[in-house]
Structures are given as C-alpha cells and as structure tokens.
Motif scaffolding. Structure first.
Motif, PDB file in Angstrom:
ATOM      1  N   GLY A  35      16.957 -13.765   7.193  1.00  0.00           N
ATOM      2  CA  GLY A  35      16.819 -15.025   7.903  1.00  0.00           C
ATOM      3  C   GLY A  35      16.895 -14.901   9.404  1.00  0.00           C
ATOM      4  O   GLY A  35      16.636 -15.869  10.124  1.00  0.00           O
ATOM      5  N   VAL A  36      17.250 -13.714   9.902  1.00  0.00           N
ATOM      6  CA  VAL A  36      17.355 -13.478  11.340  1.00  0.00           C
ATOM      7  C   VAL A  36      16.380 -12.380  11.765  1.00  0.00           C
ATOM      8  O   VAL A  36      15.608 -12.541  12.709  1.00  0.00           O
ATOM      9  N   SER A  37      16.430 -11.251  11.082  1.00  0.00           N
ATOM     10  CA  SER A  37      15.582 -10.107  11.423  1.00  0.00           C
ATOM     11  C   SER A  37      14.140 -10.334  10.974  1.00  0.00           C
ATOM     12  O   SER A  37      13.887 -10.999   9.967  1.00  0.00           O
ATOM     13  N   ASP A  38      13.215  -9.755  11.727  1.00  0.00           N
ATOM     14  CA  ASP A  38      11.838  -9.671  11.268  1.00  0.00           C
ATOM     15  C   ASP A  38      11.737  -8.578  10.209  1.00  0.00           C
ATOM     16  O   ASP A  38      12.577  -7.665  10.155  1.00  0.00           O
ATOM     17  N   ILE A  39      10.709  -8.662   9.382  1.00  0.00           N
ATOM     18  CA  ILE A  39      10.367  -7.575   8.464  1.00  0.00           C
ATOM     19  C   ILE A  39       9.149  -6.879   9.055  1.00  0.00           C
ATOM     20  O   ILE A  39       8.082  -7.485   9.195  1.00  0.00           O
ATOM     21  N   ASP A  40       9.314  -5.619   9.452  1.00  0.00           N
ATOM     22  CA  ASP A  40       8.268  -4.879  10.160  1.00  0.00           C
ATOM     23  C   ASP A  40       7.635  -3.853   9.222  1.00  0.00           C
ATOM     24  O   ASP A  40       8.282  -2.885   8.811  1.00  0.00           O
ATOM     25  N   LEU A  41       6.362  -4.056   8.912  1.00  0.00           N
ATOM     26  CA  LEU A  41       5.636  -3.189   7.995  1.00  0.00           C
ATOM     27  C   LEU A  41       4.375  -2.644   8.654  1.00  0.00           C
ATOM     28  O   LEU A  41       3.810  -3.274   9.554  1.00  0.00           O
ATOM     29  N   VAL A  42       3.939  -1.484   8.188  1.00  0.00           N
ATOM     30  CA  VAL A  42       2.675  -0.902   8.627  1.00  0.00           C
ATOM     31  C   VAL A  42       1.931  -0.432   7.384  1.00  0.00           C
ATOM     32  O   VAL A  42       2.480   0.323   6.573  1.00  0.00           O
ATOM     33  N   ALA A  43       0.692  -0.888   7.232  1.00  0.00           N
ATOM     34  CA  ALA A  43      -0.154  -0.477   6.119  1.00  0.00           C
ATOM     35  C   ALA A  43      -1.289   0.397   6.653  1.00  0.00           C
ATOM     36  O   ALA A  43      -1.847   0.114   7.722  1.00  0.00           O
ATOM     37  N   PHE A  44      -1.604   1.447   5.919  1.00  0.00           N
ATOM     38  CA  PHE A  44      -2.743   2.290   6.284  1.00  0.00           C
ATOM     39  C   PHE A  44      -3.896   2.002   5.331  1.00  0.00           C
ATOM     40  O   PHE A  44      -3.694   1.845   4.119  1.00  0.00           O
ATOM     41  N   THR A  45      -5.083   1.901   5.901  1.00  0.00           N
ATOM     42  CA  THR A  45      -6.266   1.521   5.130  1.00  0.00           C
ATOM     43  C   THR A  45      -7.306   2.633   5.166  1.00  0.00           C
ATOM     44  O   THR A  45      -7.296   3.486   6.060  1.00  0.00           O
ATOM     45  N   GLU A  46      -8.208   2.578   4.190  1.00  0.00           N
ATOM     46  CA  GLU A  46      -9.228   3.636   4.096  1.00  0.00           C
ATOM     47  C   GLU A  46     -10.204   3.589   5.258  1.00  0.00           C
ATOM     48  O   GLU A  46     -10.792   4.596   5.636  1.00  0.00           O
ATOM     49  N   GLY A  47     -10.398   2.436   5.841  1.00  0.00           N
ATOM     50  CA  GLY A  47     -11.303   2.294   6.970  1.00  0.00           C
ATOM     51  C   GLY A  47     -10.970   1.050   7.756  1.00  0.00           C
ATOM     52  O   GLY A  47     -10.076   0.274   7.369  1.00  0.00           O
ATOM     53  N   PRO A  48     -11.652   0.813   8.866  1.00  0.00           N
ATOM     54  CA  PRO A  48     -11.398  -0.402   9.659  1.00  0.00           C
ATOM     55  C   PRO A  48     -11.664  -1.653   8.828  1.00  0.00           C
ATOM     56  O   PRO A  48     -12.532  -1.668   7.956  1.00  0.00           O
ATOM     57  N   LEU A  49     -10.914  -2.704   9.110  1.00  0.00           N
ATOM     58  CA  LEU A  49     -11.089  -3.964   8.388  1.00  0.00           C
ATOM     59  C   LEU A  49     -12.310  -4.712   8.929  1.00  0.00           C
ATOM     60  O   LEU A  49     -12.380  -4.999  10.130  1.00  0.00           O
ATOM     61  N   ASP A  50     -13.259  -4.998   8.036  1.00  0.00           N
ATOM     62  CA  ASP A  50     -14.400  -5.817   8.433  1.00  0.00           C
ATOM     63  C   ASP A  50     -14.013  -7.293   8.328  1.00  0.00           C
ATOM     64  O   ASP A  50     -12.865  -7.635   8.002  1.00  0.00           O
ATOM     65  N   ALA A  51     -14.946  -8.172   8.605  1.00  0.00           N
ATOM     66  CA  ALA A  51     -14.647  -9.602   8.624  1.00  0.00           C
ATOM     67  C   ALA A  51     -14.125 -10.087   7.269  1.00  0.00           C
ATOM     68  O   ALA A  51     -13.198 -10.900   7.202  1.00  0.00           O
ATOM     69  N   GLU A  52     -14.702  -9.580   6.187  1.00  0.00           N
ATOM     70  CA  GLU A  52     -14.266 -10.001   4.859  1.00  0.00           C
ATOM     71  C   GLU A  52     -12.843  -9.541   4.575  1.00  0.00           C
ATOM     72  O   GLU A  52     -12.020 -10.300   4.052  1.00  0.00           O
ATOM     73  N   ALA A  53     -12.531  -8.298   4.951  1.00  0.00           N
ATOM     74  CA  ALA A  53     -11.180  -7.780   4.731  1.00  0.00           C
ATOM     75  C   ALA A  53     -10.163  -8.527   5.572  1.00  0.00           C
ATOM     76  O   ALA A  53      -9.049  -8.818   5.113  1.00  0.00           O
ATOM     77  N   ARG A  54     -10.520  -8.856   6.802  1.00  0.00           N
ATOM     78  CA  ARG A  54      -9.607  -9.619   7.663  1.00  0.00           C
ATOM     79  C   ARG A  54      -9.337 -10.999   7.066  1.00  0.00           C
ATOM     80  O   ARG A  54      -8.211 -11.497   7.106  1.00  0.00           O
ATOM     81  N   SER A  55     -10.381 -11.612   6.518  1.00  0.00           N
ATOM     82  CA  SER A  55     -10.213 -12.912   5.887  1.00  0.00           C
ATOM     83  C   SER A  55      -9.309 -12.799   4.663  1.00  0.00           C
ATOM     84  O   SER A  55      -8.455 -13.669   4.426  1.00  0.00           O
ATOM     85  N   THR A  56      -9.473 -11.727   3.913  1.00  0.00           N
ATOM     86  CA  THR A  56      -8.642 -11.508   2.726  1.00  0.00           C
ATOM     87  C   THR A  56      -7.175 -11.343   3.112  1.00  0.00           C
ATOM     88  O   THR A  56      -6.282 -11.937   2.502  1.00  0.00           O
ATOM     89  N   ILE A  57      -6.926 -10.544   4.137  1.00  0.00           N
ATOM     90  CA  ILE A  57      -5.551 -10.311   4.592  1.00  0.00           C
ATOM     91  C   ILE A  57      -4.926 -11.606   5.115  1.00  0.00           C
ATOM     92  O   ILE A  57      -3.761 -11.914   4.839  1.00  0.00           O
ATOM     93  N   THR A  58      -5.699 -12.359   5.867  1.00  0.00           N
ATOM     94  CA  THR A  58      -5.185 -13.625   6.407  1.00  0.00           C
ATOM     95  C   THR A  58      -4.792 -14.577   5.288  1.00  0.00           C
ATOM     96  O   THR A  58      -3.705 -15.166   5.309  1.00  0.00           O
ATOM     97  N   ALA A  59      -5.652 -14.730   4.296  1.00  0.00           N
ATOM     98  CA  ALA A  59      -5.362 -15.626   3.175  1.00  0.00           C
ATOM     99  C   ALA A  59      -4.148 -15.143   2.394  1.00  0.00           C
ATOM    100  O   ALA A  59      -3.296 -15.946   1.977  1.00  0.00           O
ATOM    101  N   LEU A  60      -4.053 -13.834   2.207  1.00  0.00           N
ATOM    102  CA  LEU A  60      -2.928 -13.262   1.466  1.00  0.00           C
ATOM    103  C   LEU A  60      -1.603 -13.564   2.168  1.00  0.00           C
ATOM    104  O   LEU A  60      -0.641 -14.013   1.539  1.00  0.00           O
ATOM    105  N   HIS A  61      -1.569 -13.340   3.476  1.00  0.00           N
ATOM    106  CA  HIS A  61      -0.326 -13.556   4.222  1.00  0.00           C
ATOM    107  C   HIS A  61       0.016 -15.046   4.341  1.00  0.00           C
ATOM    108  O   HIS A  61       1.200 -15.405   4.285  1.00  0.00           O
ATOM    109  N   ARG A  62      -0.985 -15.876   4.505  1.00  0.00           N
ATOM    110  CA  ARG A  62      -0.699 -17.310   4.583  1.00  0.00           C
ATOM    111  C   ARG A  62      -0.063 -17.813   3.286  1.00  0.00           C
ATOM    112  O   ARG A  62       0.897 -18.593   3.313  1.00  0.00           O
ATOM    113  N   ALA A  63      -0.590 -17.347   2.170  1.00  0.00           N
ATOM    114  CA  ALA A  63      -0.027 -17.745   0.885  1.00  0.00           C
ATOM    115  C   ALA A  63       1.390 -17.209   0.724  1.00  0.00           C
ATOM    116  O   ALA A  63       2.288 -17.905   0.235  1.00  0.00           O
TER     117      ALA A  63
END
Length: 241
Positions: A35-63
């Motif tokens: 409730g105080v600290s941030d949770i700091d994560l780093v994910a490694f991906t097979e390649g750069p995120l294209d527009a579709e992947a960015r949209s997928t990540i955004t929707a996933l995190h919003r949910a």
C-alpha cells in the motif's frame, strides 16, 4: 509475492512473446511496504512491441489495476532483447495508469542484477550485464544530472509532498551510491536523509503507512535545498572523473 504479480505473470506467459519477468525495487530488497511501495517489474520480450502489442499490454494493465492490483502501484517495463544493450533506448513502461516510453536506467539495472529475482524465465544476472561499483556511481550521477537537475530548476514542483518525500530519499540513496558504489533501501535512506529529525520521523511514519502530514512549505524548502546541494556535488564528482 503479491497476488497482482502472480496474476500479471500468468497473463504475460499466456501471451507467448514475453520471455522473462523480473522483480526489482523494494520487493526484491525486502523493503516492500504494502500500500506504500511501488511494485517494480521488468519484462523481456522477443521483439519490440508493435501497436497491437502495446494495446494488449495497456488493456491488460488497466484491467489488473481495476481489480487485483488496485492501489498496488504496479509498474512494468517491457524491454525487447535486441534493445537491451542500448542504455539510451526507451521502452514501453506501464506506470501509474499510463503506458509511456522510458529508458531502463542504470540504477534499475543495478538493482536487478544485485538484488532482483525472476518471477519466471532467466535470473537477472543471466540477462543483464554485471554492474561494478563504478558503474553504480555513474548510474547515480546520471540520475542526478537528469530528472533531479531538472526538478531543482523548478522549485514549485517541491510543493508536491510526494516529490519532496521522493527527493529526500533519492538524494540520500544517490549520495550513498556515489560514495560507496552500493545501493541502500528507501527505509535506510530516510535515516541518512539531510533533514531535521521531525521530518525524518514523518518520513518513517508515512513509509509505515500512517497518514502523517508535514508542513508543506518547510518540507519543500528542506527537500529542494538538499537536492540543490546533492546535484551540485554530483556535477563536481563528474568533473573529477
């Protein structure tokens, strides 16, 4: 491990193109405060995120932010393996409800290599280059010369209590890194903060989850003055190298 991290891990594995998920920051060092600290994560991906992947990540995190991760301040940088060696490269990063592009800073790399762990995939030292003490010193100097030098030139920013608190702990951590080439936690940094005893006490209370308020103007002046001194000292350190 917080439930939000476990749920994010499962969702990223299901995508098929995230190869590793690493945890850093206070969760890795044992200084995590729910409730105080941030949770700091780093994910490694097979390649750069294209527009579709960015949209997928955004929707996933919003949910996730609306359910399991609500109030957890869960953030995650998505780094393509091909861009990992380019320290100036900017990567899609979910932070505080938005997907922005940021570099994977030297301090973040040092935290991961020295204290981080894998949620899934390879351990941090199998993915990231090792960080010597001098590397840590240079990373700390770079942070002081970047965002914090900019903040010093904008004294009105420091009237925001969150900036003042973050500045006091960040300056203490940076001074320690420059002096020793090692990292300390935010809790330890409070003890080393260049602030009056009453303010260090308030910082500890807020770190513990108490809704303690400090005098806004006095706190801003203490924090801004500390940052001015510390960023100036970092410039002198850089010039001496």
């Amino acid at each position: 491990m917080p439930a939000a991290v476990d749920e994010l891990s499962a969702k990223l594995i299901a995508l098929g193109w995230v190869t590793d998920l690493l945890v850093g920051g206070s969760l890795a060092t044992g200084d995590y405060r729910p409730g105080v600290s941030d949770i700091d994560l780093v994910a490694f991906t097979e390649g750069p995120l294209d527009a579709e992947a960015r949209s997928t990540i955004t929707a996933l995190h919003r949910a996730l932010d609306a359910t399991t991760a609500a109030g957890a301040n869960l953030g995650c940088a998505y780094v393509a393996g091909s861009a990992l060696l380019d320290v100036a490269s900017r990567h899609p990063t979910w932070t505080h409800g938005h997907l922005v592009d940021r570099p994977l800073s030297g301090i973040t790399r040092a935290e991961l290599v020295r204290h981080g762990d894998a949620v899934f995939g390879r351990p941090p030292d199998a993915v990231l280059a090792s960080m010597t003490d001098d590397d840590v010193r240079r990373a700390a100097q770079a942070e002081l010369a970047g965002y914090w030098a900019k903040a010093v030139r904008r004294p009105w920013w420091w009237l925001d209590p969150s900036i003042a608190d973050l500045g006091l702990t960040s300056m203490a951590r940076a001074r320690h890194a420059l002096a020793t080439g090692t990292l300390i936690t935010k809790t330890s940094a409070i003890d080393a903060a260049q602030a009056p005893g009453w303010l260090r006490g308030d910082l500890h209370a807020r770190r513990g989850g108490s809704a303690v308020r400090s005098p806004r103007l006095r706190t801003a002046m203490v924090a801004w003055s500390d940052a001015r001194r510390t960023t100036a000292a970092a410039r002198r350190w850089r010039s001496s190298q």
